[in-house]
Design an enzyme around this catalytic site. Structure first.
Site, PDB file in Angstrom:
ATOM      1  N   GLU A 166       0.691  -1.304   0.012  1.00 20.64           N
ATOM      2  CA  GLU A 166       0.045  -0.003   0.184  1.00 20.64           C
ATOM      3  C   GLU A 166       1.050   1.170  -0.023  1.00 20.64           C
ATOM      4  O   GLU A 166       0.631   1.883  -0.807  1.00 20.64           O
ATOM      5  CB  GLU A 166      -0.878  -0.036   1.337  1.00 20.64           C
TER       6      GLU A 166
ATOM      7  N   ASP B  62       1.168   4.158  -2.870  1.00 18.82           N
ATOM      8  CA  ASP B  62       0.773   5.272  -2.781  1.00 18.82           C
ATOM      9  C   ASP B  62       1.760   6.188  -2.947  1.00 18.82           C
ATOM     10  O   ASP B  62       1.409   7.558  -3.375  1.00 18.82           O
ATOM     11  CB  ASP B  62       0.299   5.389  -1.379  1.00 18.82           C
TER      12      ASP B  62
ATOM     13  N   SER C  28      -7.420   1.685  -3.928  1.00 20.63           N
ATOM     14  CA  SER C  28      -6.152   2.141  -3.315  1.00 20.63           C
ATOM     15  C   SER C  28      -5.101   2.878  -4.489  1.00 20.63           C
ATOM     16  O   SER C  28      -4.486   3.655  -4.303  1.00 20.63           O
ATOM     17  CB  SER C  28      -5.340   0.939  -2.609  1.00 20.63           C
TER      18      SER C  28
END
Ligand SMILES: *[C@@H]1O[C@H](CO)[C@@H](O)[C@H](O)[C@H]1NC(C)=O
Ligand SMILES: *[C@@H]1O[C@H](CO)[C@@H](O)[C@H](O)[C@H]1NC(C)=O
Length: 565
Positions: free
Chosen positions: A284, A288, A483
């Site tokens: 993640e 990001d 995400s």
């Protein structure tokens, strides 16, 4: 020796208990039983220390909401005139009467609390379980999440002194349980696809999405931003670490036109860290940072790693990161977060308080983007639903922008996991009233009774979210999830802000009033695909706004015009 002092202590406690007159406690919050997936495993040890937080009733949030819309509605004379730190705090700060009432009660209990929010509306202190049980007439117990084994100390109800009603908003953590699956992107194994490729987009984008694909598809500029005051913040929770060597490999591979030394700045709160061993790299956090640094070319990007000093889920972190930004004179103008949970796992008052935190940050001029979730209509992850669809938090909060996911190039369609629907906690905000009511009237009897037709609809917008290429611990892999979509959309907002600031204009701030008015025609309307779940086909993407892809995916050139550049 030990036995003796315990006996002595016990008699002192007995004496102390006999002393004060019975207090007048009234039930403040409770929940109907243990939430799905958890079991009560034992009573909590009386000596275990609990870190408790108290929210005081906030000052004048109705006026702050009005001020937020005044600076966020493009046709308003005050558009873009975001509020200062002091102006926001003036609205939020609790009355002196509330502050005094709560502090007097705490000091009568022998407790000194720390203030943990700039406006003074949140207090924090530590007490043993035994003391917490007595103060709040609670039954703090150990609950275990069966599938993940995660444990948390919670109570199914608590009370507060009668004289604090109207002064004390809520106590946390009490009846809101942690979320064992704050949603994270799923590593994908791309199925072979035969996509008709748009001539302007490289054919490889049919199977894997890279920065070049997004730049071509959405018309995102590749030239570097110029304004150093324009900043983009990326939230990091649950020990997800962003690896700089992986970012360098990513840029070397996918952004050959910029320096591979381009990186993010680390900020930490609540004891957060960002260890750089390859094995510490989080899917993640890497996603990001790679899809902000790698898309928002030249925009100073900050990875804010929130530690777990105060949390057993991510909700305390959600609050702390906003309070951290609110404490700055110039907070980052964009914040992207790819974590969330099911709305029904949270108490209404806690959900409302967190949503009010986004109201405050929006009024300061920060655009807040959240991934909508990866479970279609079944919530943040696919799962069982009961008889109703499961909206996600915080996407239902009207003061932030929820980002769903798409897939494919020509046509671009809804990703089937893209969470969307209607909140049970917040009503339809005025900015989306007409598009939501036309979508709902078009539904007829489809899904009737499974969704709240008076709730805020989400997501607001969408972006690519399948087979997105990232580098993790040196290897390239494709990931799926909303995400992916949130940092991509956030980067576009940051690039627009860069141009606005360079032109002497205000950054965009709270986006939704703009997106649903002047911005509405600046999106690629996604009209096919749906978000199945709960043994239904979910909702379908349709012409105009829909609760799968929102208004659609961004067209940079049109957005540029729509913001007045
Ligand atoms: C893709 O196209 C080829 C050639 O037209 C065809 O043989 C194959 O079955 C198609 N694959 C899929 C997954 O549709
Ligand atoms: C539906 O949404 C409205 C508006 O937020 C809310 O007041 C109501 O309680 C919700 N209904 C249910 C059953 O949750």
């Amino acid at each position: 020796m030990v036995a003796l002092s315990i006996a002595l202590l016990a008699s002192l406690v007995a004496l102390a208990c006999a002393g004060p007159a019975p207090r007048n406690l009234v039930l403040h919050e409770s929940r109907d039983g243990v939430p799905e997936g958890f079991v009560k495993s034992s009573t909590a040890s009386p000596d275990t220390t609990l870190k408790l937080r108290i929210a005081l009733v906030q000052g004048d949030m109705a006026s702050l909401e009005k001020a937020l819309y005044d600076v966020s509605v493009p046709s308003s004379p005050l558009y873009g005139q975001h509020l200062s730190k002091q102006e926001v705090e003036e609205y939020v700060k609790p009355t002196q009467e509330s502050v005094d009432a709560v502090n007097q009660w705490l000091s009568s209990e022998g407790i000194t609390a720390n203030t943990i929010s700039p406006a003074g509306d949140w207090l924090q202190f530590s007490v043993p379980v035994s003391k917490a049980n007595e103060m709040f007439d609670a039954d703090f117990s150990v609950f275990t999440h069966t599938e993940s084994g995660q444990q948390a100390i919670r109570t199914l109800s608590y009370s507060i002194p009668k004289e604090l009603v109207g002064h004390l908003d809520l106590v946390h953590p009490t009846i809101t349980f942690p979320n064992p699956y704050s949603h994270l992107p799923v590593v994908s194994s791309p199925a072979p696809r035969n996509l008709t490729i748009d001539a302007s987009v490289p054919s490889s984008c049919g199977s894997t999405i890279t920065p070049t694909c997004l730049q071509d598809l959405y018309g995102i500029p590749t030239t570097a931003a110029t304004q150093s005051s324009n900043k983009l913040a990326v939230s990091g929770f649950i020990d997800q670490y962003a690896n700089k060597a992986d970012l360098k490999s990513f840029l070397t591979k996918y952004r050959t036109d910029i320096s591979s030394a381009t990186t993010f700045t680390l900020e930490t709160i609540d004891g957060g860290e960002n260890p750089q061993d390859g094995s510490d790299a989080g899917v993640e956090a890497n996603l990001d940072t790679q899809y902000t640094v790698g898309i928002a070319t030249g925009v100073p990007t900050y990875f804010i790693s929130v530690g777990d000093n105060y949390q057993d889920g991510d909700l305390e972190g959600f609050l702390d990161i906003v309070n951290y930004l609110l404490s700055m004179d110039q907070p980052q103008q964009v914040l992207t977060t790819s974590y969330g949970q099911n709305e029904n796992t949270m108490s209404r008052s806690l959900a409302n308080n967190l949503c009010n935190a986004y109201m405050q940050l929006g009024a300061r001029g920060t655009s807040i983007l959240f991934a909508s979730g990866d479970g279609g209509v079944s919530g943040s992850q696919s799962g069982s639903c009961g008889s109703k669809f499961v909206p996600t938090f915080p996407s239902g909060c009207p003061y932030l922008t929820s980002v769903g996911a798409t897939t494919g190039i020509n046509p671009e369609v809804a990703a089937s996991f893209s969470s969307g629907g209607f909140s049970n906690y917040w009503g339809v905000p005025s900015y989306q009233q007409s598009v939501v009511s036309s979508y709902i009237s078009g539904l007829g009897s489809t899904n009737k009774g499974k969704y709240n037709s008076s709730g805020r609809g989400f997501p607001d917008v969408s972006a690519q979210g399948e087979n997105v290429e990232i580098v993790v611990d040196g290897s390239t892999e494709g990931v799926d999830g909303t995400s992916c979509a949130s940092p991509i959309f956030a980067s576009i907002v940051s690039l627009l802000n860069d141009e606005l600031i360079a032109a002497g204009k205000s950054p965009l701030g709270f986006l939704n009033p703009f997106l649903y008015s002047d911005g509405a025609s600046a999106f690629n309307d996604i009209t096919s695909g749906d978000n199945p779940g709960c043994n239904t086909n979910g909702f379908s993407a349709k012409s105009g706004w829909d609760p799968v892809t929102g208004l659609g995916t961004p067209n940079y050139a049109k957005l540029r015009t729509a913001v007045g550049l």
